[in-house]
Design an enzyme around this catalytic site. Structure first.
Site, PDB file in Angstrom:
ATOM      1  N   LYS A  22       0.830  -1.206   0.000  1.00 60.40           N
ATOM      2  CA  LYS A  22       0.000   0.000   0.000  1.00 60.40           C
ATOM      3  C   LYS A  22       0.867   1.259   0.000  1.00 60.40           C
ATOM      4  O   LYS A  22       0.587   2.222  -0.715  1.00 60.40           O
ATOM      5  CB  LYS A  22      -0.904   0.000   1.237  1.00 60.40           C
ATOM      6  N   ARG A  93      -4.297   9.950   4.678  1.00 67.19           N
ATOM      7  CA  ARG A  93      -3.149  10.872   4.715  1.00 67.19           C
ATOM      8  C   ARG A  93      -2.421  10.924   3.379  1.00 67.19           C
ATOM      9  O   ARG A  93      -1.878  11.958   3.008  1.00 67.19           O
ATOM     10  CB  ARG A  93      -2.154  10.426   5.786  1.00 67.19           C
ATOM     11  N   CYS A 117      -4.586   7.832   9.985  1.00 69.17           N
ATOM     12  CA  CYS A 117      -4.282   7.313  11.330  1.00 69.17           C
ATOM     13  C   CYS A 117      -3.969   8.454  12.301  1.00 69.17           C
ATOM     14  O   CYS A 117      -3.293   9.406  11.950  1.00 69.17           O
ATOM     15  CB  CYS A 117      -3.073   6.377  11.299  1.00 69.17           C
ATOM     16  N   ARG A 122       1.797  14.677  12.584  1.00 66.39           N
ATOM     17  CA  ARG A 122       2.489  14.396  11.319  1.00 66.39           C
ATOM     18  C   ARG A 122       2.308  15.600  10.409  1.00 66.39           C
ATOM     19  O   ARG A 122       1.416  15.614   9.571  1.00 66.39           O
ATOM     20  CB  ARG A 122       1.879  13.157  10.657  1.00 66.39           C
ATOM     21  N   PRO A 123       3.125  16.633  10.573  1.00 71.27           N
ATOM     22  CA  PRO A 123       2.877  17.860   9.816  1.00 71.27           C
ATOM     23  C   PRO A 123       3.200  17.706   8.338  1.00 71.27           C
ATOM     24  O   PRO A 123       4.015  16.884   7.950  1.00 71.27           O
ATOM     25  CB  PRO A 123       3.826  18.876  10.471  1.00 71.27           C
ATOM     26  N   VAL A 124       2.538  18.548   7.536  1.00 68.87           N
ATOM     27  CA  VAL A 124       2.799  18.525   6.090  1.00 68.87           C
ATOM     28  C   VAL A 124       3.716  19.683   5.691  1.00 68.87           C
ATOM     29  O   VAL A 124       3.895  19.950   4.511  1.00 68.87           O
ATOM     30  CB  VAL A 124       1.473  18.591   5.281  1.00 68.87           C
ATOM     31  N   ASP A 308       6.417   0.371  11.762  1.00 65.99           N
ATOM     32  CA  ASP A 308       5.169  -0.324  11.431  1.00 65.99           C
ATOM     33  C   ASP A 308       5.162  -1.789  11.872  1.00 65.99           C
ATOM     34  O   ASP A 308       4.158  -2.478  11.696  1.00 65.99           O
ATOM     35  CB  ASP A 308       4.885  -0.233   9.928  1.00 65.99           C
ATOM     36  N   ILE A 330      10.155   6.904  16.233  1.00 67.59           N
ATOM     37  CA  ILE A 330       9.623   7.565  15.029  1.00 67.59           C
ATOM     38  C   ILE A 330       8.383   8.400  15.341  1.00 67.59           C
ATOM     39  O   ILE A 330       8.320   9.579  15.031  1.00 67.59           O
ATOM     40  CB  ILE A 330       9.279   6.530  13.933  1.00 67.59           C
TER      41      ILE A 330
END
Length: 421
Positions: A22, A93, A117, A122-124, A308, A330
């Protein structure tokens, strides 16, 4: 909402096929927007996020052609709108990945800030700063990122990632493929999925070197041509089924995978007492009925141990001999599954970014709730070894990352069924 009911105690034994990745398929689908003709992408997994990405293309006026094996043909020349709307983006996301390709190919884009999630912050901003370095003007207003390329198109740039970002690396690498001149991405992500995306871009005629290292160089080209490409196998799905077999003391052969992209995980499974043999596209794990030994794990960017797989190894340590420490470097807030495992009798203490897991011989079935994608996999693994029935709620999280999880586990002998909510 659907639920899974798992009756523990069955030792897994058998063979299964691993699906396409994925985390590789989504950026590759986004990258098709860069092409000036039809592109075929094969080995897509049957997952909700993939369907959402294809639906997003449909909303933009592109009509993807899908066959029964879920390979898809996309012709971005039919695009009618450059807006990725909130109602689709909020669930996924990875939708941010269309930003770079759209600005590079069409000169502008409007993409809703993404959902997905709930793991830490989790900034862009890395995506935005990277595109700004290439000359784009960007405004964030009303929950949308609005980006415009300068007159004459994006310009090549040197860009340093403050923190290693997989999607950030992918977005800027895609944009750079059609930019004017050379881009050098430093402190780039080294993940195999980044390499897979680079290989796809190269198949369309991009000029990219250094993918898989922390410095990627992209010499922009004028156009990318049609291509056919097969998505790499899913290393996290591979690892999850190997851990499931290890926890139950069983044996599993996973096929259509790649052992070379899973070395940190295989090393820890050997440490836990598993016998592992590999071929070019398969891995076999055999526990010979033994209980695993506890292992210490520290997550870090590839090629180190993947975040993960962290939750799955907490489940392994929960029934292992001895005590193991799992350190998460992480993401913050990535131990939410621990509190659900407590309900099953697991002995886990969380201190900051470390979980200390003391193995217990028996877990007990209980009603539990999935909180995110990988956490849900750990609940399934623990349920396989628990006494009695475990009811897992909110399994839409599992369906976001695992294709046909109950069918694959049934093929290995697990007692698992899906029930409508």
């Amino acid at each position: 909402m659907d639920k899974l009911i798992i009756t523990g105690g069955a030792r897994l034994d058998g063979e299964i096929r691993i699906s396409g990745a994925k985390n590789s398929a989504l950026p590759i689908l986004a990258a098709t927007l860069l092409c000036d003709g039809p592109v075929t992408v094969a080995n897509l997994p049957h997952l909700h996020d993939i369907t959402t990405m294809i639906e997003l293309f449909g909303r933009m006026g592109i009509e993807p052609v899908i066959d029964e094996k879920l390979s898809v043909e996309i012709d971005p020349r039919t695009i009618k709108t450059l807006i990725a709307p909130y109602e689709l983006v909020k669930t996924m996301r990875a939708s941010i990945l269309v930003l770079g390709p759209m600005v590079a190919r069409f000169g502008e884009a409007e993409v809703a800030l993404p959902g997905g999630c709930a793991i830490g912050s989790r900034p862009v901003d890395l995506h935005i700063r990277g595109l700004e370095a290439m000359g784009a003007t960007i405004d964030v207003e009303g929950g949308y990122i609005k980006a415009k390329a300068p007159e004459g198109g994006l310009r090549g740039a040197n860009f340093f990632f403050d923190t290693v970002s997989v999607t950030g690396t992918e977005n800027i690498m895609m944009a750079a493929a059609l930019a004017n001149g050379r881009s050098v991405l430093q402190n780039a992500a080294r993940e195999p999925e980044v390499v897979d995306l680079a290989n796809f871009l190269i198949a369309m005629g991009a000029n990219i070197t250094g993918a898989g290292t922390d410095t990627i160089t992209v010499d922009g080209v004028k156009r990318l041509h049609p291509a056919t490409y097969k998505v790499m196998p899913d290393r996290i799905e591979t690892g999850t089924y190997l851990v499931a077999a290890a926890v139950t003391g069983g044996r599993v052969k996973v096929k259509d995978t790649d052992p070379t992209i899973l070395e940190a995980v295989l090393e820890k499974l050997r440490e836990a007492g598993a016998e592992i043999t590999t071929g070019e596209d398969w891995i076999e794990l055999n526990m010979h009925g033994k209980r695993p030994k506890a292992v210490n794990v520290r997550t870090a960017p590839y090629p180190a141990f993947p975040t993960d797989m962290q939750a799955q190894f907490i489940s392994l340590n929960a029934i292992a001999e001895g005590t193991g420490a799992v350190i998460e470097t992480i993401f913050e807030n990535r131990f939410m599954h621990v509190y659900e495992l407590h309900r099953m009798g697991a002995k886990i203490q969380v201190e900051g970014n470390t979980a200390i897991v003391t193995g217990t011989e028996k877990l007990k079935g209980a009603p539990v709730m999935a909180t995110d994608l990988r956490a849900s996999a750990s609940l399934v693994i623990s349920a396989l070894i628990a006494e009695g029935d475990t009811l897992i709620d909110r399994i839409y999280h599992i369906d976001r990352g695992y294709e046909c999880i109950e069918e694959k586990l049934q093929m290995l002998g697990a007692k698992i069924r899906r029930v409508p909510g």
